[in-house]
Design a protein around this motif. Sequence first.
Motif, PDB file in Angstrom:
ATOM      1  N   GLN A 150      -1.179 -13.510  13.064  1.00 15.72           N
ATOM      2  CA  GLN A 150      -2.179 -14.573  13.187  1.00 15.72           C
ATOM      3  C   GLN A 150      -2.189 -15.469  11.950  1.00 15.72           C
ATOM      4  OE1 GLN A 150      -3.859 -15.610  15.811  1.00 15.72           O
ATOM      5  NE2 GLN A 150      -4.612 -17.299  14.543  1.00 15.72           N
ATOM      6  N   TYR A 151      -1.957 -14.877  10.768  1.00 19.45           N
ATOM      7  CA  TYR A 151      -1.802 -15.696   9.563  1.00 19.45           C
ATOM      8  C   TYR A 151      -0.670 -16.707   9.751  1.00 19.45           C
ATOM      9  CZ  TYR A 151      -4.843 -13.032   6.323  1.00 19.45           C
ATOM     10  OH  TYR A 151      -5.907 -12.471   5.665  1.00 19.45           O
ATOM     11  N   LEU A 152       0.433 -16.255  10.331  1.00 16.38           N
ATOM     12  CA  LEU A 152       1.560 -17.163  10.569  1.00 16.38           C
ATOM     13  C   LEU A 152       1.205 -18.230  11.597  1.00 16.38           C
ATOM     14  CD1 LEU A 152       4.489 -14.578  10.548  1.00 16.38           C
ATOM     15  CD2 LEU A 152       3.854 -16.184   8.740  1.00 16.38           C
ATOM     16  N   PHE A 180       5.502 -13.244   7.071  1.00 15.53           N
ATOM     17  CA  PHE A 180       4.205 -13.295   6.383  1.00 15.53           C
ATOM     18  C   PHE A 180       4.360 -13.146   4.877  1.00 15.53           C
ATOM     19  CE2 PHE A 180       0.833 -10.612   4.540  1.00 15.53           C
ATOM     20  CZ  PHE A 180      -0.266 -11.442   4.677  1.00 15.53           C
ATOM     21  N   TYR A 181       5.234 -12.259   4.441  1.00 16.00           N
ATOM     22  CA  TYR A 181       5.389 -11.984   3.009  1.00 16.00           C
ATOM     23  C   TYR A 181       5.935 -13.173   2.235  1.00 16.00           C
ATOM     24  CZ  TYR A 181       5.316  -7.303   5.108  1.00 16.00           C
ATOM     25  OH  TYR A 181       5.008  -6.187   5.860  1.00 16.00           O
ATOM     26  N   ARG A 182       6.607 -14.086   2.930  1.00 17.22           N
ATOM     27  CA  ARG A 182       7.253 -15.230   2.277  1.00 17.22           C
ATOM     28  C   ARG A 182       6.426 -16.513   2.354  1.00 17.22           C
ATOM     29  NH1 ARG A 182      13.149 -14.879   2.107  1.00 17.22           N
ATOM     30  NH2 ARG A 182      13.893 -12.940   3.019  1.00 17.22           N
ATOM     31  N   ASN A 183       5.395 -16.509   3.188  1.00 18.51           N
ATOM     32  CA  ASN A 183       4.630 -17.737   3.410  1.00 18.51           C
ATOM     33  C   ASN A 183       3.562 -17.891   2.329  1.00 18.51           C
ATOM     34  OD1 ASN A 183       2.391 -19.460   4.546  1.00 18.51           O
ATOM     35  ND2 ASN A 183       3.901 -19.700   6.171  1.00 18.51           N
ATOM     36  N   ASP A 184       3.731 -18.873   1.456  1.00 17.84           N
ATOM     37  CA  ASP A 184       2.834 -19.031   0.309  1.00 17.84           C
ATOM     38  C   ASP A 184       1.388 -19.283   0.728  1.00 17.84           C
ATOM     39  OD1 ASP A 184       4.957 -18.652  -1.393  1.00 17.84           O
ATOM     40  OD2 ASP A 184       5.302 -20.793  -1.751  1.00 17.84           O
ATOM     41  N   LYS A 185       1.195 -20.095   1.758  1.00 14.39           N
ATOM     42  CA  LYS A 185      -0.173 -20.394   2.196  1.00 14.39           C
ATOM     43  C   LYS A 185      -0.837 -19.156   2.812  1.00 14.39           C
ATOM     44  CE  LYS A 185       0.463 -25.365   2.962  1.00 14.39           C
ATOM     45  NZ  LYS A 185       0.438 -26.467   3.971  1.00 14.39           N
ATOM     46  N   GLU A 190      17.734  -8.577   1.387  1.00 15.15           N
ATOM     47  CA  GLU A 190      16.819  -9.589   0.863  1.00 15.15           C
ATOM     48  C   GLU A 190      15.409  -9.375   1.393  1.00 15.15           C
ATOM     49  OE1 GLU A 190      16.234 -14.467   0.683  1.00 15.15           O
ATOM     50  OE2 GLU A 190      17.694 -13.579   2.053  1.00 15.15           O
ATOM     51  N   GLU A 191      15.286  -9.078   2.682  1.00 19.85           N
ATOM     52  CA  GLU A 191      13.964  -8.831   3.267  1.00 19.85           C
ATOM     53  C   GLU A 191      13.308  -7.603   2.646  1.00 19.85           C
ATOM     54  OE1 GLU A 191      14.462 -10.636   7.786  1.00 19.85           O
ATOM     55  OE2 GLU A 191      15.334  -8.670   7.303  1.00 19.85           O
ATOM     56  N   LYS A 192      14.103  -6.596   2.366  1.00 19.11           N
ATOM     57  CA  LYS A 192      13.566  -5.397   1.717  1.00 19.11           C
ATOM     58  C   LYS A 192      13.081  -5.711   0.303  1.00 19.11           C
ATOM     59  CE  LYS A 192      16.458  -2.169   4.357  1.00 19.11           C
ATOM     60  NZ  LYS A 192      17.563  -1.183   4.299  1.00 19.11           N
ATOM     61  N   ALA A 193      13.815  -6.543  -0.406  1.00 22.64           N
ATOM     62  CA  ALA A 193      13.417  -6.921  -1.766  1.00 22.64           C
ATOM     63  C   ALA A 193      12.117  -7.713  -1.755  1.00 22.64           C
ATOM     64  CB  ALA A 193      14.538  -7.721  -2.424  1.00 22.64           C
ATOM     65  N   LYS A 253       8.573  -6.479  -3.569  1.00 20.11           N
ATOM     66  CA  LYS A 253       7.860  -7.360  -4.499  1.00 20.11           C
ATOM     67  C   LYS A 253       6.448  -7.653  -4.004  1.00 20.11           C
ATOM     68  CE  LYS A 253       8.431 -11.656  -7.151  1.00 20.11           C
ATOM     69  NZ  LYS A 253       7.050 -12.132  -6.985  1.00 20.11           N
ATOM     70  N   TRP A 254       6.299  -7.849  -2.692  1.00 13.48           N
ATOM     71  CA  TRP A 254       4.977  -8.117  -2.123  1.00 13.48           C
ATOM     72  C   TRP A 254       4.024  -6.947  -2.379  1.00 13.48           C
ATOM     73  CZ3 TRP A 254       2.538  -5.446   1.963  1.00 13.48           C
ATOM     74  CH2 TRP A 254       1.344  -6.019   2.410  1.00 13.48           C
ATOM     75  N   ILE A 255       4.514  -5.731  -2.197  1.00 10.92           N
ATOM     76  CA  ILE A 255       3.677  -4.556  -2.451  1.00 10.92           C
ATOM     77  C   ILE A 255       3.249  -4.518  -3.915  1.00 10.92           C
ATOM     78  CG2 ILE A 255       3.716  -2.035  -2.651  1.00 10.92           C
ATOM     79  CD1 ILE A 255       5.263  -1.929  -0.053  1.00 10.92           C
ATOM     80  N   ALA A 256       4.186  -4.675  -4.827  1.00 12.71           N
ATOM     81  CA  ALA A 256       3.874  -4.610  -6.265  1.00 12.71           C
ATOM     82  C   ALA A 256       2.921  -5.721  -6.678  1.00 12.71           C
ATOM     83  CB  ALA A 256       5.166  -4.681  -7.075  1.00 12.71           C
ATOM     84  N   ASP A 257       3.184  -6.946  -6.230  1.00  8.96           N
ATOM     85  CA  ASP A 257       2.371  -8.090  -6.639  1.00  8.96           C
ATOM     86  C   ASP A 257       0.955  -8.016  -6.061  1.00  8.96           C
ATOM     87  OD1 ASP A 257       4.575  -9.028  -7.960  1.00  8.96           O
ATOM     88  OD2 ASP A 257       5.000 -10.673  -6.565  1.00  8.96           O
ATOM     89  N   THR A 258       0.843  -7.614  -4.786  1.00  2.19           N
ATOM     90  CA  THR A 258      -0.477  -7.551  -4.159  1.00  2.19           C
ATOM     91  C   THR A 258      -1.303  -6.428  -4.757  1.00  2.19           C
ATOM     92  OG1 THR A 258       0.532  -8.363  -2.108  1.00  2.19           O
ATOM     93  CG2 THR A 258      -1.704  -7.496  -1.964  1.00  2.19           C
TER      94      THR A 258
END
Length: 439
Positions: free
Chosen positions: A147-149, A176-181, A230-233, A237-242
């Motif tokens: 839904q975010y997308l 979702f993990y790549r979408n800045d907004k 790349e998707e795994k990376a 990163k999303w897990i660590a940053d969030t």
Amino acid sequence: MKTMIKLVASLMMLHAVPMDAAAATNNFVKVDKTHFAKGGQRYYIAGANFWYGAYLGAASNVGNRARLLKELDTMKAAGINNVRVLAVSEKTDMPSAVRPATTAAPGRYDENLLAGLDFLVAELAKRDMTVVIYLNNFWQWSGGMTQYLNWFEGTKALDPNITKDYDDYMAKTARFYRNDKAQQEYRNVIRTIVERVNTVTGKRYADDPTVMSWQLANEPRPGNGKATAEEKAVYVKWIADTAAYIHSLDKNHLVSSGSEGLAGSAQDADLFVKAHQTKHIDYLTYHLWPKNWGWIDSKNVAATWEGAMEKSSHYLNVHIDYAKKLGKPIVLEEFGMDRDGASFDIKAGTTVRDRFYGEVFNVITTRAAKGDPIAGFNFWAWGGAGRAANPDYWWKEGNDLMGDPPQEEQGLYSVFDTDASTIALIRETAARLKGLERK
């Protein structure tokens, strides 16, 4: 003499503040090496998934506070000390999503439902129960990432219950993990909940020891089984940053990912370990679904049981070994089995489920007794007093909410308040884990 008395009184006041602060800090669930600690002693989770708890806590519309109090009392009597709950849902056109939703549009929240979460947390505190609150959902049944997308890409929110293509759903939802907004709005939601002041208790969530953990999402994954390097990376990163962002807002609480384990990591053990190495993830999670993964045939249990239990036992144990490798606790926070004969009818027996629960609980308590880093369980899911309303067992708005979300038949995996033998197993296992806390 008066001066001396004032001096002594002042010194006592100076010492009182840190002592009170220390006592308050002691009430938060913390990580002590590979275990949880609370109130100065080891703490094991004997928990239930109760995703709809905040819905029942609402004062009007979908809420049913009388039922919520009854559910909490019944769970408490069964030895349950923790519930895992959805924080927010997103309004969507997808048919298999719950209604109403907490978030009508970015930044537009239903205060009635948020106050329902407040009421739930306040009532949990009265019963000395803790809560794991997840802040998003990879799956469509609460709106979630797709839904975010829909909001920020303009792409249609995907309902795999309609398309019947879960591989496509997983691959596309991982955008979702790549979408800045989308990420900015997701962080707005995180901040809204973490910094919210509970309208019942007057406490900020960030300061409330009733909250055990913030969880990034329900079953986040890097995509489908063909996720690229790349998707795994991006996912790692999303897990660590969030997780780091949540800790920047809240220094008191634990943070977990909500991962299924290998099943949510493209069957990549290195990915699962790497995603949870960050210091901002305090403990590991994993889920076990033999039927969903095709390990067991509910209509032919005799022929498929042994193989399913071999795979289940390996899955349970190998994740505890991963936790030991990382030096962190791990919680089996989802597992379930349907009723006898693959029936959704509450009158159907639970012989197979009870046998499965027994196998799971044996692994947990055996490994825990050895001092291994298994920190407890949350079964899926508490159905309690909820009852299916429709002959086809599919949920419609206005029906009772229960452990099975709208994407599944009502009665599929729910443990109802009349399932006496299953509840007895839960109570017995909770008591065994409680006994380990005192050792």
